[in-house]
Each structure stands twice: as structure tokens, then as C-alpha cells.
Design an enzyme around this catalytic site. Structure first.
Site, PDB file in Angstrom:
ATOM      1  N   HIS A 134     -11.097  -2.532-143.375  1.00  0.00           N
ATOM      2  CA  HIS A 134      -9.786  -1.943-143.140  1.00  0.00           C
ATOM      3  C   HIS A 134      -8.925  -2.873-142.293  1.00  0.00           C
ATOM      4  O   HIS A 134      -9.407  -3.870-141.750  1.00  0.00           O
ATOM      5  CB  HIS A 134      -9.916  -0.591-142.430  1.00  0.00           C
TER       6      HIS A 134
ATOM      7  N   LYS B 104      -7.211  -0.285-137.259  1.00  0.00           N
ATOM      8  CA  LYS B 104      -8.080   0.898-137.357  1.00  0.00           C
ATOM      9  C   LYS B 104      -9.026   0.923-136.166  1.00  0.00           C
ATOM     10  O   LYS B 104      -9.651  -0.083-135.838  1.00  0.00           O
ATOM     11  CB  LYS B 104      -8.854   0.877-138.680  1.00  0.00           C
TER      12      LYS B 104
END
Length: 231
Positions: free
Chosen positions: A120, A124
Site C-alpha cells: 500500500h 497507510k
């Protein structure tokens, strides 16, 4: 027309949900008093949002990740009073992938090792991702085991040989990646790879809006994206 009150509207997912809702004639985002709540905020705000849903008898879609055991208990309690969907990932593709992973794990023995890789964007804050855990639970359910009992969430140094039957996780962070997930089932001499790549948060937003529209008017209880999508 289904009205949606969005918690976390200023975040990346909130903005994507507002964009998707703006393209549909059957839903609208309202600041408060919506027919359905959609929560893509932060774990610390969840209790207050659940209290508001219960107080108003309002269905709620929860997409917030990084939740702990106390949050899950609060969600269970709220689901006794209102209709609720908790989804680590609202993408149609990911929910189909979860179904495939469950089926594969059920049909293959413990001599097939299961590893889950996810990547990600750099911002994140939780790992493994909620989607990786969703896929891990699907694999564990396929094998009839509890994920918490078989999960390996990180290996460093001399970690020893792989434990048979365990489900491994690896998390990468960098750039602007919306979400890459791959489930690898590996046996001696062969490997199966099942994966999904999200090119934009819009894919999650479309599913979240669809879930909210579907949930409006439903009786109290826990529902899933599989219910929404008819799997």
C-alpha cells in the site's frame, strides 16, 4: 433516493465515496441525518459513530481498518440493534478473490503453504492491511482453523523453518499504491497465485456506495459484502 452521512469525508476514501455518490441518481451525501452512515474514519472515532447509529436506528457501513478486539465487540453489540456491514475491502474483485481463496484452501492440504503479500501507499498506518487479514481469514475458514492460531505476521533474523499449516503475511509500503494483494499457495514443484490490484480508490468507493444503498431499510444484524453482491 438513499441519503448517506459520511464519517471521514475529508480523507482519501471519503473523497472517493463522495465522487462516486455524485455520479449516481439514487444516492446523495448529506451532512447529518442520513438514511445510512458510512464510516471510513479512524479507529478512535468508531465508538462514537456506533453510538450515533444505535441512537438513531441508522444502518452503518464500516470500512475503517486497524480495529482491535474492543472495537469488534462494540460492532457485535451494535449489530444487535441496527443493520451493519463491516468490510475490510468493498471491492467486488477482492470479495470474489476471498471466495476463491476459501475454495482453494478447502481443497488443498497442509502440504500447500499459504503466504499473503500486500503493498500500500506510504501513508497507510496499519499492517497487515485489513484486506490481507480478510484473505487470511478466508484461507483459515477454508481449512477449518482459527487464523489467530496459525498466522505468522513477520519474519526477521533466524526465524526457523516454516511451520506446516501456518498462514504467512508480508507487508510493503511505498509510493501511492492503492492496494496490491496476492495469495500464494505453494507446494513442492508447483505454485498457485491469486491476486488483485486496485488502480484507484474508486473501486472501493463504488462498493461502499453500493453497500450503503443495499443496507438501507434492512433489519438489524450483521451483513457482508457477499450479501450485497449476491455471492
Amino acid at each position: 433516493m438513499v441519503s448517506i452521512t459520511l464519517f471521514g469525508g475529508s480523507g482519501r476514501m471519503g473523497r472517493a465515496i463522495a465522487e462516486v455518490a455524485g455520479q449516481r441518481a439514487d444516492v446523495a451525501i448529506v451532512p447529518d441525518g442520513g438514511d445510512v452512515f458510512v464510516d471510513f474514519s479512524v479507529p478512535a472515532a468508531l465508538d462514537a459513530h456506533l453510538d450515533a447509529a444505535v441512537a438513531g436506528g441508522t444502518p452503518i457501513v464500516i470500512g475503517t481498518t486497524g480495529l482491535e478486539a474492543a472495537h469488534q465487540r462494540a460492532i457485535d453489540a451494535a449489530a444487535e440493534r441496527v443493520a451493519l456491514i463491516q468490510a475490510a475491502n468493498t471491492s467486488l474483485g477482492v470479495n470474489l478473490l476471498s471466495h476463491l481463496v476459501r475454495e482453494a484452501a478447502a481443497r488443498l492440504g497442509d502440504d500447500w503453504d499459504i503466504e499473503i503479500f500486500e503493498m500500500h501507499h506510504r501513508m497507510k498506518v496499519d499492517a497487515p492491511s485489513g484486506t490481507a487479514l480478510l484473505l487470511g481469514r478466508a484461507a483459515a475458514e477454508g481449512r477449518g482453523v482459527d487464523l489467530d492460531a496459525v498466522a505468522d505476521r513477520g519474519r526477521d533474523g533466524i526465524s526457523g523453518a516454516r511451520t506446516s499449516g501456518h498462514i504467512g503475511f508480508a507487508a510493503l509500503r511505498g509510493g501511492s499504491v492503492a492496494g496490491d494483494h496476492q495469495v500464494i499457495l505453494a507446494a513442492d514443484g508447483e505454485r498457485i497465485e491469486l491476486g488483485h490490484r486496485a488502480e484507484s480508490r474508486i473501486v472501493f468507493a463504488r462498493g461502499a456506495v453500493a453497500a450503503a444503498a443495499w443496507l438501507a431499510g434492512k433489519p438489524a444484524g450483521r451483513y457482508t459484502m457477499a450479501d450485497v453482491l449476491g455471492f
